[in-house]
Design an enzyme around this catalytic site. Structure first.
Site, short mmCIF file in Angstrom:
data_model
loop_
_atom_site.label_atom_id
_atom_site.label_comp_id
_atom_site.label_asym_id
_atom_site.label_seq_id
_atom_site.Cartn_x
_atom_site.Cartn_y
_atom_site.Cartn_z
CD GLN A 176 -13.53 -25.82 -12.02
OE1 GLN A 176 -12.56 -26.45 -12.39
NE2 GLN A 176 -13.92 -25.81 -10.77
CG PHE A 177 -18.65 -20.56 -14.37
CD1 PHE A 177 -19.00 -19.57 -13.46
CD2 PHE A 177 -19.31 -21.78 -14.31
CE1 PHE A 177 -20.00 -19.80 -12.52
CE2 PHE A 177 -20.30 -22.01 -13.39
CZ PHE A 177 -20.65 -21.02 -12.48
CB THR A 178 -16.08 -22.13 -10.23
OG1 THR A 178 -15.34 -23.30 -10.56
CG2 THR A 178 -17.58 -22.39 -10.31
#
Length: 158
Positions: free
Chosen positions: A78-80
């Site tokens: 999850q790059f967010t």
């Protein structure tokens, strides 16, 4: 590198309506890789994650680790987690590692998780996923490998 842990009674991840990973009691771990992160960051976070005392026992709500209870882990990229929201209304993701580097470290994190002997399930890197979580508590904890050292007067093994 950041890891967002959620204590769960069960969780699953689906892609295009098909379940690709599913666990019972354990942790959902969302992993975000920042530019400059290394295998040392992943090693630190997996050890911190599997040893984090977030599961209950008769004496305390936070006394046992995933290793203690043989919990299951669902690991999702999850790059967010690397969103910078300090300016404006749209998050910036300039701190996130480029996809090839992020995927390499995410896979390394999963590989290290598998070495613990716990059941490990994953989503798929760079895919749109639906994650169903039955958060237990709720208990949600954010770990950041860049803030791994507590102040000298606050160190504890508890």
């Amino acid at each position: 590198m950041k890891a967002l842990l959620q204590r769960v009674t069960g969780a699953s991840v689906s892609i295009s309506g098909k379940i690709v990973g599913q666990i019972g009691t354990g942790l959902v771990i969302f992993v975000g890789v920042a530019s400059g992160d290394t295998e040392k960051d992943a090693q630190y976070l997996i050890q911190k994650t599997v040893n984090m005392r977030v599961f209950p026992h008769e004496k305390s709500e936070f006394i046992l680790s995933a290793l203690d209870i043989q919990g299951e882990l669902l690991v999702i990229s999850q790059f967010t987690l690397l969103a910078d929201t300090r300016k404006g209304r749209r998050p910036s993701f300039t701190e996130a590692a480029p996809p090839p580097h992020a995927e390499e470290l995410f896979n390394y994190f999963v590989e290290q998780a598998r070495k613990t002997g716990l059941k490990i399930e994953t989503g798929q890197f760079q895919q749109y996923m639906q994650v169903e979580i039955h958060n237990n508590g709720p208990v949600t904890i954010l770990l950041d490998s860049r803030s791994k050292f507590p102040p000298a007067d606050k160190e504890t093994d508890d």
